[in-house]
Enzyme design. Structure first.
Site, PDB file in Angstrom:
ATOM      1  N   GLU A 139      -9.339   8.752  30.334  1.00 12.85           N
ATOM      2  CA  GLU A 139      -9.065   8.021  31.738  1.00 12.85           C
ATOM      3  C   GLU A 139      -8.311   8.724  32.755  1.00 12.85           C
ATOM      4  O   GLU A 139      -8.444   8.694  33.687  1.00 12.85           O
ATOM      5  CB  GLU A 139      -8.293   6.468  31.198  1.00 12.85           C
ATOM      6  CG  GLU A 139      -9.255   5.549  30.444  1.00 12.85           C
ATOM      7  CD  GLU A 139      -8.613   4.331  30.120  1.00 12.85           C
ATOM      8  OE1 GLU A 139      -7.608   4.189  29.327  1.00 12.85           O
ATOM      9  OE2 GLU A 139      -9.140   3.318  30.312  1.00 12.85           O
ATOM     10  N   GLU A 173     -11.542   3.386  21.571  1.00 14.43           N
ATOM     11  CA  GLU A 173     -11.125   2.094  21.740  1.00 14.43           C
ATOM     12  C   GLU A 173     -11.969   0.981  20.822  1.00 14.43           C
ATOM     13  O   GLU A 173     -11.677   0.230  20.087  1.00 14.43           O
ATOM     14  CB  GLU A 173     -11.097   1.597  23.347  1.00 14.43           C
ATOM     15  CG  GLU A 173     -10.084   2.495  24.000  1.00 14.43           C
ATOM     16  CD  GLU A 173     -10.217   3.619  24.627  1.00 14.43           C
ATOM     17  OE1 GLU A 173     -11.293   4.219  24.022  1.00 14.43           O
ATOM     18  OE2 GLU A 173      -9.614   4.013  25.323  1.00 14.43           O
TER      19      GLU A 173
HETATM   20  C1  1HE Z   1      -1.196  10.194  17.414  1.00  9.23           C
HETATM   21  C2  1HE Z   1      -2.180   9.832  18.340  1.00  9.23           C
HETATM   22  C3  1HE Z   1      -2.229   8.701  19.201  1.00  9.23           C
HETATM   23  C4  1HE Z   1      -2.571  11.885  17.321  1.00  9.23           C
HETATM   24  N1  1HE Z   1      -1.233   7.936  19.133  1.00  9.23           N
HETATM   25  N2  1HE Z   1       0.088   9.197  17.492  1.00  9.23           N
HETATM   26  N3  1HE Z   1      -6.603   7.493  20.525  1.00  9.23           N
HETATM   27  C5  1HE Z   1      -7.227   7.681  19.189  1.00  9.23           C
HETATM   28  O1  1HE Z   1      -7.786   6.608  18.622  1.00  9.23           O
HETATM   29  C6  1HE Z   1      -7.230   9.016  18.737  1.00  9.23           C
HETATM   30  C7  1HE Z   1      -6.243   9.238  17.778  1.00  9.23           C
HETATM   31  N4  1HE Z   1      -6.162  10.754  17.225  1.00  9.23           N
HETATM   32  C8  1HE Z   1      -7.300  11.265  16.630  1.00  9.23           C
HETATM   33  O2  1HE Z   1      -8.163  11.108  16.392  1.00  9.23           O
HETATM   34  C9  1HE Z   1      -6.813  12.845  16.221  1.00  9.23           C
HETATM   35  O3  1HE Z   1      -5.302  13.027  16.423  1.00  9.23           O
HETATM   36  C10 1HE Z   1      -7.014  13.812  17.030  1.00  9.23           C
HETATM   37  C11 1HE Z   1      -8.627  14.011  16.894  1.00  9.23           C
HETATM   38  C12 1HE Z   1      -7.058  13.607  18.546  1.00  9.23           C
HETATM   39  C13 1HE Z   1      -6.384  15.297  16.822  1.00  9.23           C
HETATM   40  O4  1HE Z   1      -6.607  15.522  15.263  1.00  9.23           O
HETATM   41  P1  1HE Z   1      -5.560  16.782  14.674  1.00  9.23           P
HETATM   42  O5  1HE Z   1      -5.966  16.666  13.446  1.00  9.23           O
HETATM   43  O6  1HE Z   1      -5.451  17.591  15.448  1.00  9.23           O
HETATM   44  O7  1HE Z   1      -3.996  15.772  14.703  1.00  9.23           O
HETATM   45  P2  1HE Z   1      -3.657  14.620  13.676  1.00  9.23           P
HETATM   46  O8  1HE Z   1      -3.316  15.245  12.298  1.00  9.23           O
HETATM   47  O9  1HE Z   1      -4.545  13.402  13.718  1.00  9.23           O
HETATM   48  O10 1HE Z   1      -2.318  14.105  14.438  1.00  9.23           O
HETATM   49  C14 1HE Z   1      -1.122  15.019  14.665  1.00  9.23           C
HETATM   50  C15 1HE Z   1       0.006  13.830  14.998  1.00  9.23           C
HETATM   51  O11 1HE Z   1      -0.296  13.269  16.221  1.00  9.23           O
HETATM   52  C16 1HE Z   1       0.094  12.886  13.873  1.00  9.23           C
HETATM   53  O12 1HE Z   1       1.405  12.438  13.868  1.00  9.23           O
HETATM   54  P3  1HE Z   1       2.524  12.892  12.587  1.00  9.23           P
HETATM   55  O13 1HE Z   1       3.845  12.209  12.906  1.00  9.23           O
HETATM   56  O14 1HE Z   1       1.742  12.353  11.404  1.00  9.23           O
HETATM   57  O15 1HE Z   1       2.274  14.255  12.797  1.00  9.23           O
HETATM   58  C17 1HE Z   1      -0.859  11.634  14.582  1.00  9.23           C
HETATM   59  O16 1HE Z   1      -0.374  10.579  14.211  1.00  9.23           O
HETATM   60  C18 1HE Z   1      -0.236  11.918  15.931  1.00  9.23           C
HETATM   61  N5  1HE Z   1      -1.231  11.295  16.933  1.00  9.23           N
HETATM   62  N6  1HE Z   1      -3.220  10.902  18.084  1.00  9.23           N
HETATM   63  C19 1HE Z   1       0.081   8.084  18.426  1.00  9.23           C
HETATM   64  N7  1HE Z   1      -3.234   8.593  20.082  1.00  9.23           N
HETATM   65  C20 1HE Z   1      -4.487   2.702  28.625  1.00  9.23           C
HETATM   66  S1  1HE Z   1      -5.570   2.183  27.101  1.00  9.23           S
HETATM   67  C21 1HE Z   1      -6.042   3.586  26.465  1.00  9.23           C
HETATM   68  C22 1HE Z   1      -6.697   3.121  25.170  1.00  9.23           C
HETATM   69  C23 1HE Z   1      -6.673   4.246  24.066  1.00  9.23           C
HETATM   70  O17 1HE Z   1      -6.468   5.633  24.518  1.00  9.23           O
HETATM   71  S2  1HE Z   1      -7.284   4.131  22.521  1.00  9.23           S
HETATM   72  C24 1HE Z   1      -7.370   5.497  21.839  1.00  9.23           C
HETATM   73  C25 1HE Z   1      -6.388   6.162  21.259  1.00  9.23           C
END
Ligand code: 1HE
Length: 257
Positions: free
Chosen positions: A112, A132
């Protein structure tokens, strides 16, 4: 200005570099970050003619910080989405054109942000998605308005209904990015484009940022009238007349030079 540590802002000559700097959370966007983006793009410093937004680490942005998506009541939810809208309106309809340089995950709210920018440069590592749909929510940061204009409604619907991930190569074909470059060279390309943008007449950049989107949103008859007004205003500026003279007298570059 209240700019969080997770946003690095640096002005070099006519370019403003805005880096999302929260790599440990994959540049997930919390409230502090989106408010920081609003502040930066509401206060573009004097002398800046183009901005570049990019991300630190392996990903542009993992989208909304899901850890902040706690139980909100309906009014709080509306205010949250409207906060994103406000911030990204400042990006799209601010003072200067914005180039997004994306790599790795450009998903959800990250996509976005990128789609509120004026052009997008993608590195080969980029992948786009709208998780989402899978998380049981809907987009809230403007994607339903901006993305169909870039890629069409059916593609956006597909991304949300099926969780489809679009690769960097597909992204350039469907119109998500305008440039596709190798890993690590996105910023260099972004700077090259920003310098070209900065060298345009101010009126041209203004028209592209503020008038073209309104023409696209209007009916044919209003759109054509707006175009005539804009064409006449822009060609009457001293800057345009100087540039036209330069061409006619052999001082300006030819197309492609
Ligand atoms: C996060 C987030 C997050 C990572 N919010 N903490 N977005 C999503 O649904 C995407 C979610 N994220 C992923 O699918 C993956 O993290 C990635 C593909 C982007 C990257 O993977 P990777 O293997 O490099 O990293 P990871 O091990 O998944 O994440 C590393 C850390 O970042 C981990 O935290 P930690 O404390 O365990 O180290 C994750 O929890 C954290 N992290 N993504 C919070 N999104 C205005 S409305 C918009 C609505 C949306 O955007 S919904 C889509 C949300």
């Amino acid at each position: 200005m209240n700019i969080p540590q997770s946003l690095t802002v640096e002005q070099k000559d006519e370019i403003l570099f805005v880096k999302i700097n929260r790599p440990e959370k994959r540049n997930a966007i919390n409230d502090e970050l989106i408010l920081g983006i609003e502040t930066v793009f509401s206060n573009i410093p004097e002398g800046v003619k183009c901005a570049i937004i990019y991300g630190e680490g392996k990903h542009f942005s993992a989208g909304l910080d899901l850890s902040e998506l706690k139980e909100r009541d309906i009014v709080e939810g509306l205010n949250h989405s409207r906060m994103w809208h406000r911030a990204l309106e400042k990006v799209q309809f601010g003072k200067v054109p914005v180039v997004a340089v994306v790599h790795g995950a450009c998903v959800g709210g990250g996509l976005e942000i990128a789609s509120a920018c004026h052009i997008r440069v993608a590195e080969q590592t980029t992948f786009y998605a709208l998780p989402e749909g899978q998380r049981g929510i809907f987009v809230g940061g403007g994607a339903s308005v901006r993305l169909p204009k870039l890629i069409g409604m059916a593609r956006m619907t597909d991304m949300m209904l099926t969780g489809r991930v679009i690769t960097a190569e597909e992204g350039v074909l469907v119109g998500l990015s305008q440039y596709l470059v190798s890993e690590g060279s996105g910023l260099e390309k972004g700077i090259e484009l920003a310098k070209k943008i900065a060298s345009n007449a101010g009126m041209t950049n203004y028209a592209l940022m503020h008038v073209l989107p309104r023409i696209v949103d209007s009916g044919q008859s209003e759109g054509l009238m707006l175009e005539s007004l804009m064409a006449t205003i822009s060609s009457s500026t001293p800057e345009a007349q100087g540039r036209l003279r330069d061409f006619l007298e052999g001082r300006a570059k030819k197309v492609g030079e």
